[in-house]
Design a protein around this motif. Structure first.
Motif, PDB file in Angstrom:
ATOM      1  N   GLU A 121       0.840  -1.198   0.000  1.00  0.00           N
ATOM      2  CA  GLU A 121       0.000   0.000   0.000  1.00  0.00           C
ATOM      3  C   GLU A 121       0.875   1.248   0.000  1.00  0.00           C
ATOM      4  O   GLU A 121       1.725   1.366   0.904  1.00  0.00           O
ATOM      5  CB  GLU A 121      -0.886   0.001   1.244  1.00  0.00           C
ATOM      6  CG  GLU A 121      -1.833   1.161   1.294  1.00  0.00           C
ATOM      7  CD  GLU A 121      -2.855   1.003   2.407  1.00  0.00           C
ATOM      8  OE1 GLU A 121      -4.009   0.802   2.094  1.00  0.00           O
ATOM      9  OE2 GLU A 121      -2.456   1.081   3.584  1.00  0.00           O
ATOM     10  N   PRO A 122       0.752   2.108  -0.997  1.00  0.00           N
ATOM     11  CA  PRO A 122      -0.141   2.053  -2.147  1.00  0.00           C
ATOM     12  C   PRO A 122       0.363   1.058  -3.197  1.00  0.00           C
ATOM     13  O   PRO A 122       1.507   0.640  -3.149  1.00  0.00           O
ATOM     14  CB  PRO A 122      -0.070   3.486  -2.680  1.00  0.00           C
ATOM     15  CG  PRO A 122       1.291   3.969  -2.294  1.00  0.00           C
ATOM     16  CD  PRO A 122       1.593   3.336  -0.980  1.00  0.00           C
ATOM     17  N   SER A 123      -0.527   0.723  -4.147  1.00  0.00           N
ATOM     18  CA  SER A 123      -0.213  -0.320  -5.125  1.00  0.00           C
ATOM     19  C   SER A 123      -0.611   0.126  -6.532  1.00  0.00           C
ATOM     20  O   SER A 123      -1.386   1.073  -6.687  1.00  0.00           O
ATOM     21  CB  SER A 123      -1.035  -1.559  -4.763  1.00  0.00           C
ATOM     22  OG  SER A 123      -0.248  -2.710  -4.799  1.00  0.00           O
ATOM     23  N   VAL A 141      -0.286  -4.658   3.089  1.00  0.00           N
ATOM     24  CA  VAL A 141       0.868  -4.401   3.949  1.00  0.00           C
ATOM     25  C   VAL A 141       1.461  -3.057   3.541  1.00  0.00           C
ATOM     26  O   VAL A 141       1.337  -2.645   2.380  1.00  0.00           O
ATOM     27  CB  VAL A 141       1.942  -5.515   3.868  1.00  0.00           C
ATOM     28  CG1 VAL A 141       1.404  -6.842   4.335  1.00  0.00           C
ATOM     29  CG2 VAL A 141       2.502  -5.647   2.467  1.00  0.00           C
ATOM     30  N   GLY A 142       2.103  -2.419   4.489  1.00  0.00           N
ATOM     31  CA  GLY A 142       2.621  -1.073   4.241  1.00  0.00           C
ATOM     32  C   GLY A 142       3.874  -1.107   3.386  1.00  0.00           C
ATOM     33  O   GLY A 142       4.384  -2.174   3.013  1.00  0.00           O
ATOM     34  N   PHE A 348      -1.249  16.160 -12.550  1.00  0.00           N
ATOM     35  CA  PHE A 348      -0.567  15.036 -11.900  1.00  0.00           C
ATOM     36  C   PHE A 348      -1.663  14.081 -11.471  1.00  0.00           C
ATOM     37  O   PHE A 348      -2.856  14.355 -11.709  1.00  0.00           O
ATOM     38  CB  PHE A 348       0.251  15.523 -10.695  1.00  0.00           C
ATOM     39  CG  PHE A 348      -0.594  16.211  -9.665  1.00  0.00           C
ATOM     40  CD1 PHE A 348      -1.247  15.485  -8.665  1.00  0.00           C
ATOM     41  CD2 PHE A 348      -0.790  17.594  -9.703  1.00  0.00           C
ATOM     42  CE1 PHE A 348      -2.053  16.114  -7.745  1.00  0.00           C
ATOM     43  CE2 PHE A 348      -1.598  18.222  -8.776  1.00  0.00           C
ATOM     44  CZ  PHE A 348      -2.229  17.485  -7.801  1.00  0.00           C
ATOM     45  N   VAL A 349      -1.314  12.977 -10.831  1.00  0.00           N
ATOM     46  CA  VAL A 349      -2.351  12.062 -10.344  1.00  0.00           C
ATOM     47  C   VAL A 349      -2.392  12.110  -8.812  1.00  0.00           C
ATOM     48  O   VAL A 349      -1.359  11.865  -8.173  1.00  0.00           O
ATOM     49  CB  VAL A 349      -2.076  10.596 -10.786  1.00  0.00           C
ATOM     50  CG1 VAL A 349      -3.128   9.674 -10.228  1.00  0.00           C
ATOM     51  CG2 VAL A 349      -2.065  10.486 -12.286  1.00  0.00           C
ATOM     52  N   PRO A 350      -3.542  12.409  -8.231  1.00  0.00           N
ATOM     53  CA  PRO A 350      -3.648  12.322  -6.765  1.00  0.00           C
ATOM     54  C   PRO A 350      -3.408  10.878  -6.319  1.00  0.00           C
ATOM     55  O   PRO A 350      -3.731   9.935  -7.052  1.00  0.00           O
ATOM     56  CB  PRO A 350      -5.103  12.735  -6.492  1.00  0.00           C
ATOM     57  CG  PRO A 350      -5.568  13.412  -7.722  1.00  0.00           C
ATOM     58  CD  PRO A 350      -4.799  12.827  -8.856  1.00  0.00           C
ATOM     59  N   GLY A 351      -2.864  10.708  -5.127  1.00  0.00           N
ATOM     60  CA  GLY A 351      -2.459   9.373  -4.681  1.00  0.00           C
ATOM     61  C   GLY A 351      -3.592   8.475  -4.208  1.00  0.00           C
ATOM     62  O   GLY A 351      -3.445   7.245  -4.192  1.00  0.00           O
ATOM     63  N   ALA A 352      -4.740   9.065  -3.838  1.00  0.00           N
ATOM     64  CA  ALA A 352      -5.794   8.278  -3.172  1.00  0.00           C
ATOM     65  C   ALA A 352      -6.205   6.999  -3.922  1.00  0.00           C
ATOM     66  O   ALA A 352      -6.343   5.943  -3.304  1.00  0.00           O
ATOM     67  CB  ALA A 352      -7.010   9.164  -2.890  1.00  0.00           C
ATOM     68  N   PRO A 353      -6.399   7.038  -5.269  1.00  0.00           N
ATOM     69  CA  PRO A 353      -6.871   5.817  -5.934  1.00  0.00           C
ATOM     70  C   PRO A 353      -5.911   4.630  -5.828  1.00  0.00           C
ATOM     71  O   PRO A 353      -6.313   3.494  -6.066  1.00  0.00           O
ATOM     72  CB  PRO A 353      -7.004   6.240  -7.408  1.00  0.00           C
ATOM     73  CG  PRO A 353      -7.082   7.718  -7.398  1.00  0.00           C
ATOM     74  CD  PRO A 353      -6.309   8.170  -6.204  1.00  0.00           C
ATOM     75  N   GLN A 358      -7.779   2.250   3.116  1.00  0.00           N
ATOM     76  CA  GLN A 358      -7.787   3.615   3.640  1.00  0.00           C
ATOM     77  C   GLN A 358      -6.866   4.525   2.829  1.00  0.00           C
ATOM     78  O   GLN A 358      -5.647   4.374   2.887  1.00  0.00           O
ATOM     79  CB  GLN A 358      -7.245   3.580   5.069  1.00  0.00           C
ATOM     80  CG  GLN A 358      -8.170   2.909   6.052  1.00  0.00           C
ATOM     81  CD  GLN A 358      -9.180   3.899   6.586  1.00  0.00           C
ATOM     82  OE1 GLN A 358      -8.802   4.982   7.003  1.00  0.00           O
ATOM     83  NE2 GLN A 358     -10.440   3.539   6.550  1.00  0.00           N
ATOM     84  N   ALA A 359      -7.453   5.453   2.088  1.00  0.00           N
ATOM     85  CA  ALA A 359      -6.621   6.287   1.220  1.00  0.00           C
ATOM     86  C   ALA A 359      -5.971   7.428   1.985  1.00  0.00           C
ATOM     87  O   ALA A 359      -6.575   7.999   2.894  1.00  0.00           O
ATOM     88  CB  ALA A 359      -7.479   6.842   0.093  1.00  0.00           C
ATOM     89  N   ARG A 360      -4.747   7.764   1.603  1.00  0.00           N
ATOM     90  CA  ARG A 360      -4.112   8.997   2.071  1.00  0.00           C
ATOM     91  C   ARG A 360      -4.365  10.051   1.007  1.00  0.00           C
ATOM     92  O   ARG A 360      -3.869   9.949  -0.114  1.00  0.00           O
ATOM     93  CB  ARG A 360      -2.603   8.787   2.220  1.00  0.00           C
ATOM     94  CG  ARG A 360      -2.188   8.137   3.513  1.00  0.00           C
ATOM     95  CD  ARG A 360      -0.772   8.557   3.835  1.00  0.00           C
ATOM     96  NE  ARG A 360      -0.768   9.943   4.303  1.00  0.00           N
ATOM     97  CZ  ARG A 360      -0.361  10.308   5.497  1.00  0.00           C
ATOM     98  NH1 ARG A 360       0.089   9.419   6.344  1.00  0.00           N
ATOM     99  NH2 ARG A 360      -0.395  11.580   5.846  1.00  0.00           N
TER     100      ARG A 360
END
Ligand SMILES: Cc1ncc(COP(=O)(O)O)c(C=O)c1O
Length: 417
Positions: A121-123, A141-142, A348-353, A358-360
């Motif tokens: 995560e993220p992936s 896993v982190g 740019f691309v936001p990281g949430a997706p 649980q998105a940051r």
């Protein structure tokens, strides 16, 4: 209305592909897509190879071919991987339509509905999407600067009966980080001990700009069940749609059956043209040029972020690949920041997706391969200024709220009689 299968419920279009529809407009300075530099495509060599194949072997090149792929290309891949530390025979190689198809075929062949897939995560979002279609449940896993947290993986494998571990060990998408040797060894040991398959997705492995190359996971322990995926998308051109899967012969047979049902075989003309080109093309020389070009762009992006982003921004320092990942200070929402920067035509691309759970929301992915240093500097200055503006507004509001709270608080000294 045509009724869709149950498996399509809850499968959303890739949030990133949706964003890219807007951000890849020609008038936008985009750092959103994972696009290679078009000026580095080996156009002449490819044109020559296609012409040669059509002149000399059109009847076979335009005919149906074997699902496993074109023999000489399989042999080339096997030899190349053997040199890189993954000993392989041509029979262990399946030519795929990009490594994305390798991900999908592995999902199809390995995952039953409800099976657990462990991801970092993220992936890489398109892998999550692919596994979701087969009904995967995700255990997360982190990750940190050394890639996937393999210590957390140990814990997860003890708690769940995972079917598959998916990761991008080199210059990960989206974070740009690389799995350390120590973690590679620990990961294959865990995979072997728990007999959980690993899907090693490695489209960027040969694009290293600094530091020493690390061995593929699939070459570290012959008893660990690892499927290795590679691609010509980032080293030659993504439009060719050429990648490969490498595994033991039994697994390759299963992937071949899965591929037969999908598309019979990868485009014969592309395969033969690339195989022909590789007979005489200086592939290593081409990679050296790519590394120099992208290494320079990566350095330009890091320097521009350092110069232009607000203090407190944390970002990765990739040794290769195409992406830098940044985390903004003060809880700035990257989706809102994108709205600001798009007003200035920078994307740019936001990281949430990229987060399966649980998105940051204060994270973003920045691609550096597709623009020259001066445009990278310009784009980062604009995104940085937008971020600074958001941060200043945020701090102003926080201060104002604090003052209001203090004014109405019974404990406020000014209210105390
Ligand atoms: C981690 C990862 N895997 C797979 C792919 C798909 O690449 P290909 O063009 O080889 O299908 C990408 C593309 O960006 C990627 O970043």
């Amino acid at each position: 209305m045509i009724e869709l299968a149950q498996r399509m419920s809850g499968i959303n279009p890739s949030a990133i592909r949706e964003i890219l529809k807007v951000t890849e407009r020609p008038d936008v300075l985009s750092f959103a897509g994972g696009l290679p530099a078009p000026e580095a495509f080996p156009v002449e060599a490819l044109a020559h190879a296609h012409a040669d194949v059509l002149a000399r072997e059109a009847a076979s090149a335009l005919q149906y071919g074997a699902t496993e792929g074109f023999g000489p290309l399989r042999a080339w891949v096997a030899e190349r991987l053997t040199q890189r530390g993954l000993p392989a025979h041509p029979e262990q190689v399946l030519i795929t339509a990009g490594s994305q198809q390798g991900i999908d075929l592995a999902g199809k062949a390995l995952i039953d509905a409800g099976d657990v897939v462990v991801v970092e995560e993220p992936s890489y979002l398109a892998a999550l999407q692919s596994f979701s279609v087969y009904g995967a449940r995700f255990e997360v896993v982190g990750s940190d600067d050394e890639g996937m947290r393999v210590d957390e993986l140990d814990h997860v494998l003890r708690q769940t009966r995972a079917r598959l571990i998916y990761l991008v060990p080199n210059f990960q998408n989206p974070r740009g980080t690389t799995l350390s040797l120590e973690r590679r060894l620990a990961l294959v040991r865990l995979a072997r001990d728990h007999q959980v398959a690993v899907l090693e997705d490695d489209p960027y492995g040969e694009l290293r700009y600094s530091g020493a190359a690390l061995p593929p996971l699939a070459g570290l322990d012959k008893d660990a069940p690892v499927i290795h995926l590679g691609s010509f998308s980032k080293t030659l051109a993504p439009g060719l749609r050429l990648g490969y899967a490498v595994a033991d012969e039994r697994t390759i047979r299963a992937l071949v059956i899965a591929k037969q049902a999908a598309d019979l075989h990868t485009g014969n003309l592309s395969q033969r043209a690339v195989a022909r080109m590789l007979e005489s093309f200086d592939y290593d020389g081409h990679l050296r040029e790519l590394r120099e070009l992208y290494g320079e762009r990566c350095a330009a992006m890091l320097a521009s972020i350092e110069r232009s982003f607000p203090e407190g921004t944390v970002y990765t320092r990739p040794e290769g690949g195409l992406f830098v990942w940044a985390q903004l200070p003060g809880g700035i929402d990257a989706a809102q920041l994108l709205e600001d920067s798009m007003r200035e035509k920078v994307a740019f691309v936001p990281g949430a997706p990229f987060y399966p759970n649980q998105a940051r929301r204060d994270t973003l992915r920045l691609n550096f391969s597709n623009r020259p240093p001066e445009l990278i500097a310009k784009g980062m200055a604009i995104i940085g200024a937008c971020a600074a503006q958001r941060l200043a507004t945020f701090q102003f509001v926080a201060k104002a709220n604090h003052r209001t709270d203090a004014a109405v608080s019974p404990a406020s000294p000014r209210r105390t009689p």
